[in-house]
Design an enzyme around this catalytic site. Structure first.
Site, short mmCIF file in Angstrom:
data_model
loop_
_atom_site.label_atom_id
_atom_site.label_comp_id
_atom_site.label_asym_id
_atom_site.label_seq_id
_atom_site.Cartn_x
_atom_site.Cartn_y
_atom_site.Cartn_z
N ARG A 54 -6.10 41.82 39.17
CA ARG A 54 -5.04 42.26 40.14
C ARG A 54 -5.08 41.34 41.04
O ARG A 54 -4.10 41.08 41.71
CB ARG A 54 -5.49 43.71 40.68
CG ARG A 54 -5.11 44.81 39.77
CD ARG A 54 -6.12 45.82 40.21
NE ARG A 54 -7.46 45.28 39.55
CZ ARG A 54 -7.66 45.42 38.33
NH1 ARG A 54 -6.77 46.12 37.18
NH2 ARG A 54 -8.63 45.09 37.65
N THR A 55 -6.20 41.00 41.73
CA THR A 55 -6.03 40.28 43.20
C THR A 55 -5.23 38.90 42.68
O THR A 55 -4.40 38.57 43.41
CB THR A 55 -7.42 39.71 43.71
OG1 THR A 55 -8.24 41.26 43.88
CG2 THR A 55 -7.35 39.07 45.18
N LYS A 83 -18.76 20.24 37.52
CA LYS A 83 -19.27 18.85 37.51
C LYS A 83 -20.16 18.52 38.71
O LYS A 83 -20.97 17.46 39.03
CB LYS A 83 -18.40 17.58 37.77
CG LYS A 83 -17.10 17.94 36.65
CD LYS A 83 -16.31 16.43 36.76
CE LYS A 83 -15.13 16.62 35.74
NZ LYS A 83 -13.99 15.68 36.38
N ARG A 104 -11.59 33.24 45.78
CA ARG A 104 -12.64 34.19 45.59
C ARG A 104 -13.83 33.23 45.19
O ARG A 104 -13.72 32.38 44.24
CB ARG A 104 -12.15 35.20 44.43
CG ARG A 104 -13.06 35.84 43.86
CD ARG A 104 -13.06 37.19 42.83
NE ARG A 104 -12.27 38.01 43.54
CZ ARG A 104 -11.50 39.27 43.00
NH1 ARG A 104 -11.78 39.28 41.91
NH2 ARG A 104 -11.10 40.03 43.86
N HIS A 132 -13.89 41.59 51.51
CA HIS A 132 -12.31 41.63 50.55
C HIS A 132 -11.32 41.97 51.31
O HIS A 132 -10.75 43.41 51.06
CB HIS A 132 -12.79 42.30 49.20
CG HIS A 132 -11.59 42.00 48.28
ND1 HIS A 132 -10.51 41.30 48.29
CD2 HIS A 132 -11.54 42.35 47.03
CE1 HIS A 132 -9.81 41.30 47.27
NE2 HIS A 132 -10.45 42.03 46.47
#
Ligand code: NCD
Length: 306
Positions: A54-55, A83, A104, A132
């Site tokens: 969703r986000t 890496k 995120r 959030h």
């Protein structure tokens, strides 16, 4: 004014600015042409070091609907982080390509760090078990649209209150509204972190902690269900023991007020049984849609195009 702002936690935004975002989101909801193409020529980088449906999709849908474009990754294994590149370097790079960064990351504090290295605004789309803030904007807009107010509410939070970042952000934001009573329902092992409770105490917010879900339900205006955050547990046995402590089913929702609003940031695992979805009080799918509108409002405000 939100132009140029990095949004790391809910307190980065004033109540007035939040209210303006909600008004803007409501305008967009009513007239989907409103602000269309306002972000033409703008680029948003979505850097997702942790899974999301969703986000990320709602941010991308928001930007595309505003006429802008998106680039980024949804899997850290496909980025140079795999890496060994530092977050600071990844961010400096992304900031030289994009006008705004949505990130995120599984580490608490990563978004704040990113904002220090970025020459463009950074929006925190979740930093570990910390915050959030755009889920909070989504939650508050949903409450406002469905109950007509954000003041004078008894809000129950149920489930994983320890690791649930959406809970931390929503509790912090609601603390700034008038006459809010918060009821935190969780197993002992998953209680709300001390720093959030201290914050509420400092602001004289009325709250209580409970173990008994059934007793709390009839008192609530809003019930915020959350899943147990499996990825933040140190061992699987604890997760299995705790995951189904609280399940909202038909029998339980029947004891709630007629005006109850049931929210969930989603994804749902077992904590709401699927037959509850048909109850008019289940608002979690509407909530997901409001998330796109409020992100459209937020992106256009931070980019200074509205
Ligand atoms: C939440 C999250 O990522 O914190 N999901 C979301 O953004 N809608 C809740 C969760 O994952 O349980």
């Amino acid at each position: 004014m939100l132009k140029g702002l990095s949004l790391i936690e809910p307190e980065d935004i004033t109540i007035e600015d939040m209210e303006n975002l909600f008004l803007l989101a409501e305008k967009i909801e009513k007239d989907e042409k409103y602000l269309r193409d306002s972000c033409w020529g703008k680029l948003m980088a979505t850097l997702f070091f942790e899974p999301s449906t969703r986000t990320r999709l709602s941010f991308e849908a928001a930007m595309l609907r505003l006429g802008g474009n998106c680039l980024g990754f949804a899997d850290p294994l496909s980025s140079s982080a795999s890496k060994g590149e530092s977050l600071a370097d990844t961010i400096r790079m992304a900031a030289s390509y994009a006008d705004i960064i949505v990130m995120r990351n599984p580490k608490e504090g990563a978004a704040l760090l990113a904002s220090r290295y970025s020459s463009v605004p950074v929006i925190n789309a979740g930093d570990g078990g910390h915050h959030h803030p755009t889920q909070t904007l989504t939650d508050l807009l949903t409450i406002k649209r469905l109950s007509g107010r954000i003041n004078n509410l008894t809000v129950g939070f149920c489930g994983d209150l320890k690791f649930g970042r959406t809970v931390h952000s929503l509790a912090k934001a609601l603390a700034r509204y008038k006459n809010i009573n918060m009821i935190f329902i969780s197993p002992d092992e998953l209680i709300l972190p001390e720093y959030i409770k201290n914050n509420l105490k400092k602001q004289n917010v009325q709250f209580s902690e409970r173990r008994n879900f059934d007793e709390a339900i009839p008192e609530l205006d809003v019930l915020y269900m959350t899943r147990v955050q499996r990825e933040r547990f140190f061992n699987e046995e604890d997760y299995i023991r705790l995951k189904d402590t609280y399940v909202l089913n038909m029998e339980r929702i029947k004891t709630g007020k007629d005006s109850l609003i049931v929210l969930h940031p989603l994804p749902r695992v077992n904590e709401i049984s699927v037959d509850v979805d048909a109850d008019p009080r289940a608002a979690y799918f509407k909530q997901a849609k409001y998330g796109m509108y409020v992100r459209m409002a937020l992106l256009s405000s931070i980019l200074g195009v509205n």
